[in-house]
Design an enzyme around this catalytic site. Structure first.
Site, short mmCIF file in Angstrom:
data_model
loop_
_atom_site.label_atom_id
_atom_site.label_comp_id
_atom_site.label_asym_id
_atom_site.label_seq_id
_atom_site.Cartn_x
_atom_site.Cartn_y
_atom_site.Cartn_z
N ASP A 155 6.19 0.07 11.25
CA ASP A 155 4.96 -0.58 10.78
C ASP A 155 4.91 -2.07 11.11
O ASP A 155 3.91 -2.72 10.83
CB ASP A 155 4.80 -0.37 9.26
CG ASP A 155 4.47 1.07 8.91
OD1 ASP A 155 4.16 1.85 9.84
OD2 ASP A 155 4.52 1.42 7.72
N ARG A 210 -8.00 -1.07 5.41
CA ARG A 210 -7.33 0.07 4.79
C ARG A 210 -6.03 -0.38 4.12
O ARG A 210 -5.62 0.20 3.13
CB ARG A 210 -7.00 1.14 5.84
CG ARG A 210 -8.21 1.96 6.26
CD ARG A 210 -7.77 3.17 7.06
NE ARG A 210 -6.50 3.65 6.54
CZ ARG A 210 -5.43 3.94 7.26
NH1 ARG A 210 -5.48 3.88 8.56
NH2 ARG A 210 -4.33 4.34 6.69
N ARG A 267 2.07 13.59 14.05
CA ARG A 267 2.25 13.53 12.60
C ARG A 267 2.15 14.88 11.88
O ARG A 267 1.29 15.09 11.01
CB ARG A 267 1.30 12.50 12.02
CG ARG A 267 1.41 11.18 12.79
CD ARG A 267 0.93 10.00 12.10
NE ARG A 267 1.57 9.71 10.83
CZ ARG A 267 1.12 8.77 10.01
NH1 ARG A 267 0.06 8.09 10.33
NH2 ARG A 267 1.75 8.52 8.89
N CYS A 325 -3.43 11.78 14.90
CA CYS A 325 -4.10 10.50 14.66
C CYS A 325 -3.74 9.52 15.76
O CYS A 325 -3.01 9.86 16.68
CB CYS A 325 -3.75 9.94 13.29
SG CYS A 325 -2.15 9.18 13.22
N LYS A 380 0.83 -1.21 0.00
CA LYS A 380 0.00 0.00 0.00
C LYS A 380 0.86 1.26 0.00
O LYS A 380 0.61 2.19 -0.78
CB LYS A 380 -0.89 -0.02 1.26
CG LYS A 380 -1.39 1.34 1.70
CD LYS A 380 -2.11 1.28 3.02
CE LYS A 380 -1.24 1.49 4.24
NZ LYS A 380 -1.01 2.87 4.67
N ASN A 381 1.88 1.29 0.87
CA ASN A 381 2.67 2.52 0.99
C ASN A 381 3.57 2.78 -0.21
O ASN A 381 4.12 3.87 -0.36
CB ASN A 381 3.51 2.50 2.28
CG ASN A 381 2.63 2.69 3.51
OD1 ASN A 381 1.44 2.98 3.38
ND2 ASN A 381 3.20 2.52 4.69
#
Ligand code: EPU
Length: 426
Positions: A291, A383, A107, A102, A7-8
């Protein structure tokens, strides 16, 4: 298990399509919610975005009718800030909502803004939005005093259409950076050094369309092995003996983690019967990734010994700890370090996902626990993980996606419950 594109890596690739009026075709894109959201954001700006079966996305941003990323989308997906660099570079203006805090921390995007300002953009922050305008960006030297992944991506994209050379120092080195550079180079950008700490971009007047795959490619082998080695994996790789870590005695394969290549696109991973506790600190690539911190913590609850896990990237990325504790995990937080006592039996419980990686850690805990675990709010999981339930089932896991209604009559299984989608930041 077929590993989906990351995804990233795909999110910035999608945004790069804003840099040209020609068509950009991306394959092996994970069909996860964040990618869909990014597609929607580009479509709102006037781009034609077509998702095809099998992970192909075609984007053609021939005419941009809007240069705005509204709060409603940005608050659900902070990566929306990645449209800022391409928009300013291509259209000379952008209006992007500030992401706000978040679940995993503050962030800020100050480094993105400072860099674009140094490249000549006039930046104004008003009513929760960043407004940027410029005639044409100009190349300059950017030094990031904190390594930032999306900051590096934003500036690299912006610099492709700037006048003259941009040098990015202390750039992020995550594999998604050279991946994005590959796509940009196919589009006609002139970039050197992506994947290392210094990136040089010579601006061009216009970029063309391109086709790009998120697949791991042969020239990335070095990265993969480097990543595995730095991230504490031990190799047993008959095909690449020279890459085996030095000074480590060869042990019987069953006693250690091994990751070995089987052809250009396959990796065979083997776990030992008993895992050993091993301390980690999250640091930018090639260090241990933040992550993976939550998932690793779950694994260490089952290892022999006590593990110290230090989160150095995000100040608040321990939301999963309280949930793991509800499942019986013995974890203590001391400042930025979590002390995890291993060999702790976990029991099934109803738990709540708080962010993307936390939700993955709870699914893993459910697999290790005795009895049934129900993970709520799995819209976080969706997500970023493509059909994780199916993949785990393929590996023998007892895991199901269920509705609230289906909960009552099912017992003694790992369960993932489907809650109503809600707009919450990652
Ligand atoms: N930072 C600043 N100012 C900035 C930008 C970053 O102070 O302008 C700080 C952050 O607060 C943080 C550190 O720098 O302490 C690193 O943040 P970075 O900018 O690298 O994070 P990001 O680009 O917003 C990406 C990933 C994250 C991943 C981080 C770190 C994407 C879309 N997101 O975020 O992924 O955790 O890099 O590797 O690429 C996830 O996928 O679950 C996820 C959160």
């Amino acid at each position: 298990v077929r590993i989906s594109g990351a995804k990233n890596a795909s999110l910035p690739d999608v945004c790069a399509a804003l840099l040209t009026d020609k068509s950009v075709v991306l394959t092996n894109v994970p069909e996860v919610r964040d990618i869909r959201t990014m597609g929607r954001l580009l479509a709102d700006m006037g781009a034609q975005v077509e998702f095809r079966v099998g992970g192909t996305v075609e984007i053609k941003a021939a005419n941009l009718t809007s240069v705005e990323a509204p709060y409603d989308l940005v608050k659900t997906m902070r990566a929306s800030v990645l449209v800022l660099g391409p928009l300013v570079a291509r259209a000379g203006k952008a209006r992007v909502s500030l992401p706000g805090g978040c679940a995993i921390g503050d962030r800020p995007i100050n480094l993105h803004l400072q860099a674009l300002e140094k490249m000549g953009a006039r930046i104004r922050v008003e009513a929760g939005y960043v407004e940027a305008a410029v005639e044409r960006l100009r190349g300059t030297e950017i030094y990031f005093d904190t390594v930032t992944v999306t900051g590096t991506e934003n500036v690299m994209m912006a610099a492709t259409l700037a006048e003259g050379e941009t040098v990015i120092r202390n750039a992020a080195q995550e594999p998604e950076i050279p991946d994005l550079a590959d796509l940009l180079v196919k589009m006609g950008a002139r970039i050197q050094g992506a994947g290392g700490p210094t990136i040089r971009v010579e601006g061009v007047d216009a970029l063309q369309g391109a086709e790009h795959s998120g697949d791991p490619r042969p020239h990335r082998d070095g990265d993969l092995h480097r990543g595995l080695r730095h991230r504490g994996w031990r190799h047993r790789d008959p095909e690449l003996p020279a890459r085996a870590p030095e000074g480590r005695p060869r042990q019987a394969a069953r006693d250690r983690h091994t990751a070995s290549r089987r052809g250009p696109n396959n990796l065979r991973v083997r776990a030992p019967r008993t895992l050993k506790a091993s301390d980690v600190t999250t640091i930018p690539y090639p260090g241990f990734p933040t992550d993976m911190q939550a998932q690793y913590m779950t694994v260490m609850t089952q290892a022999a010994g006590t593990t110290a896990i230090t989160e150095s990237i995000f100040e608040n990325r321990y939301m999963h700890v309280a949930e793991l504790q509800r499942m019986g995990a013995n974890i203590r937080i001391d400042g930025r370090t979590a002390i995890v006592v291993g060999h702790t039996p976990l029991w099934g419980a109803q738990v709540m996902a708080t962010d993307l990686r936390a939700s993955a850690s709870l699914v893993l805990a459910g697999l290790a626990a005795k009895g049934e675990t129900i993970v709520d709010r799995i819209y976080h999981l969706d997500r970023g993980y493509y059909r994780i339930d199916e993949k785990l089932r393929g590996l023998g896991a007892d895991i199901e996606r269920i509705t609230e209604k289906g909960l009552a009559d099912r017992r003694s299984k790992v369960r993932v419950s489907e809650a109503a989608p809600a707009a919450e930041p990652e």
